[in-house]
Design a protein around this motif. Sequence first.
Motif, short mmCIF file in Angstrom:
data_model
loop_
_atom_site.label_atom_id
_atom_site.label_comp_id
_atom_site.label_asym_id
_atom_site.label_seq_id
_atom_site.Cartn_x
_atom_site.Cartn_y
_atom_site.Cartn_z
N ALA A 77 -13.74 14.92 15.27
CA ALA A 77 -13.77 13.56 15.82
C ALA A 77 -14.06 13.60 17.32
O ALA A 77 -14.82 12.79 17.84
CB ALA A 77 -12.45 12.84 15.54
N LEU A 78 -13.47 14.57 18.02
CA LEU A 78 -13.75 14.73 19.46
C LEU A 78 -15.21 15.11 19.69
O LEU A 78 -15.85 14.62 20.62
CB LEU A 78 -12.81 15.78 20.06
CG LEU A 78 -11.34 15.36 20.15
CD1 LEU A 78 -10.46 16.57 20.47
CD2 LEU A 78 -11.14 14.25 21.17
N ALA A 79 -15.76 15.96 18.83
CA ALA A 79 -17.18 16.33 18.95
C ALA A 79 -18.07 15.12 18.69
O ALA A 79 -19.09 14.93 19.37
CB ALA A 79 -17.51 17.46 17.97
N GLN A 80 -17.71 14.28 17.72
CA GLN A 80 -18.53 13.10 17.41
C GLN A 80 -18.54 12.13 18.59
O GLN A 80 -19.61 11.61 18.96
CB GLN A 80 -18.03 12.42 16.14
CG GLN A 80 -18.35 13.20 14.89
CD GLN A 80 -17.90 12.52 13.62
OE1 GLN A 80 -17.63 11.32 13.59
NE2 GLN A 80 -17.83 13.29 12.54
N VAL A 81 -17.41 11.86 19.18
CA VAL A 81 -17.38 10.93 20.31
C VAL A 81 -18.13 11.54 21.50
O VAL A 81 -18.82 10.84 22.25
CB VAL A 81 -15.93 10.49 20.65
CG1 VAL A 81 -15.17 11.51 21.47
CG2 VAL A 81 -15.91 9.15 21.32
N SER A 82 -18.08 12.86 21.64
CA SER A 82 -18.84 13.54 22.70
C SER A 82 -20.34 13.42 22.44
O SER A 82 -21.13 13.28 23.38
CB SER A 82 -18.43 15.02 22.78
OG SER A 82 -17.07 15.14 23.13
N GLY A 83 -20.75 13.47 21.18
CA GLY A 83 -22.16 13.31 20.83
C GLY A 83 -22.68 11.93 21.21
O GLY A 83 -23.81 11.79 21.70
N ILE A 84 -21.86 10.91 20.99
CA ILE A 84 -22.25 9.56 21.41
C ILE A 84 -22.46 9.54 22.92
O ILE A 84 -23.46 9.03 23.41
CB ILE A 84 -21.19 8.51 21.00
CG1 ILE A 84 -21.10 8.40 19.48
CG2 ILE A 84 -21.50 7.15 21.63
CD1 ILE A 84 -19.90 7.59 18.98
N LEU A 85 -21.53 10.14 23.65
CA LEU A 85 -21.63 10.18 25.10
C LEU A 85 -22.89 10.93 25.54
O LEU A 85 -23.55 10.53 26.51
CB LEU A 85 -20.39 10.83 25.72
CG LEU A 85 -20.36 10.92 27.24
CD1 LEU A 85 -20.50 9.54 27.89
CD2 LEU A 85 -19.10 11.62 27.70
N GLY A 86 -23.27 11.98 24.82
CA GLY A 86 -24.49 12.71 25.16
C GLY A 86 -25.71 11.82 25.17
O GLY A 86 -26.52 11.86 26.11
N PHE A 87 -25.85 10.98 24.16
CA PHE A 87 -26.99 10.06 24.13
C PHE A 87 -26.89 9.03 25.25
O PHE A 87 -27.88 8.76 25.94
CB PHE A 87 -27.06 9.33 22.78
CG PHE A 87 -27.69 10.14 21.69
CD1 PHE A 87 -29.03 10.50 21.75
CD2 PHE A 87 -26.94 10.55 20.60
CE1 PHE A 87 -29.61 11.25 20.74
CE2 PHE A 87 -27.52 11.30 19.58
CZ PHE A 87 -28.85 11.65 19.65
N VAL A 88 -25.71 8.47 25.45
CA VAL A 88 -25.54 7.42 26.46
C VAL A 88 -25.80 7.99 27.86
O VAL A 88 -26.47 7.36 28.68
CB VAL A 88 -24.14 6.78 26.36
CG1 VAL A 88 -23.89 5.83 27.52
CG2 VAL A 88 -23.99 6.06 25.03
N MET A 89 -25.29 9.20 28.13
CA MET A 89 -25.50 9.82 29.45
C MET A 89 -26.97 10.05 29.73
O MET A 89 -27.41 9.99 30.88
CB MET A 89 -24.78 11.17 29.51
CG MET A 89 -23.30 11.07 29.70
SD MET A 89 -22.49 12.69 29.63
CE MET A 89 -23.68 13.76 30.36
N GLY A 104 -19.70 24.42 19.60
CA GLY A 104 -18.55 25.28 19.80
C GLY A 104 -17.36 24.52 20.33
O GLY A 104 -17.46 23.37 20.73
N ALA A 105 -16.23 25.22 20.31
CA ALA A 105 -14.99 24.65 20.83
C ALA A 105 -14.18 25.78 21.44
O ALA A 105 -14.16 26.90 20.92
CB ALA A 105 -14.20 23.95 19.74
N GLU A 106 -13.56 25.49 22.56
CA GLU A 106 -12.75 26.48 23.27
C GLU A 106 -11.43 25.84 23.66
O GLU A 106 -11.32 24.62 23.75
CB GLU A 106 -13.48 26.95 24.54
CG GLU A 106 -14.81 27.61 24.27
CD GLU A 106 -15.59 27.93 25.53
OE1 GLU A 106 -15.27 27.39 26.62
OE2 GLU A 106 -16.53 28.72 25.43
N LYS A 107 -10.45 26.68 23.90
CA LYS A 107 -9.15 26.26 24.43
C LYS A 107 -8.53 25.13 23.60
O LYS A 107 -7.98 24.17 24.16
CB LYS A 107 -9.28 25.86 25.90
CG LYS A 107 -9.78 26.98 26.78
CD LYS A 107 -9.92 26.55 28.22
CE LYS A 107 -10.51 27.68 29.05
NZ LYS A 107 -10.78 27.26 30.42
#
Length: 159
Positions: A77-89, A104-107
Motif C-alpha cells: 500500500a505504501l508503494a502504491q501511494v508512492s507510485g501515485i506521487l511519482g506520476f504527480v511529481m 525494493g524496500a529497506e528499513k
Amino acid sequence: MVTESEKTNQNKPELPMNIQQIREYLPHRYPFLLVDRVVEITDNAIVGYKNVSINEEFLQGHFPEYPIMPGVLIVEALAQVSGILGFVMNDVKPTPGSLFLFAGAEKIRFKKQVVAGDQLVLKSELIMQKRGIYKYQCTASVDGIVATTAEIIISHQKL
C-alpha cells in the motif's frame, strides 16, 4: 497565454482523489488496489488511506480468529501511494506502457498490528531521485500511532 505555474497545475489531480481518480494512476484492481483515497499532495509528499474491512480477502486466512492485515500488504500500500506521487511529481498522467514499479524496500519496521475496522493512513515523502529511481520515506499509521515504517524504492518503467 498559459503561465508556467498554470501548466504545472494542469496535470495535478483534484483533491481528495477518489477511487476513480486513483484508478487512473494505478494499474492495480480488486483485490490488489490498496489505496482508497488520497487527501494531500505536495511537491514531494503524499497522504492517502486504506480502509481495512473484515470483508478483505486476505483477512479470511490471516488469521481467522484474529484478522491482521499482512505486513507485506501494508508495504505494498505504501508503494502504491508512492507510485501515485511519482506520476504527480513528474507532472504526467499514466499512459499505456508507462508504470512506476515497486523496486525494493529497506528499513522496514512493523510497530503495531493493523486489524479490521482500522483506517490505515499512508504517508510517503521523496528522499532521493536518480535516473528514474525514486526512494521514499514512508509511514503507515492508525489513529495517529505508527504501524509501519519503510523506505520504498520505485522505478519508472516504459514497457
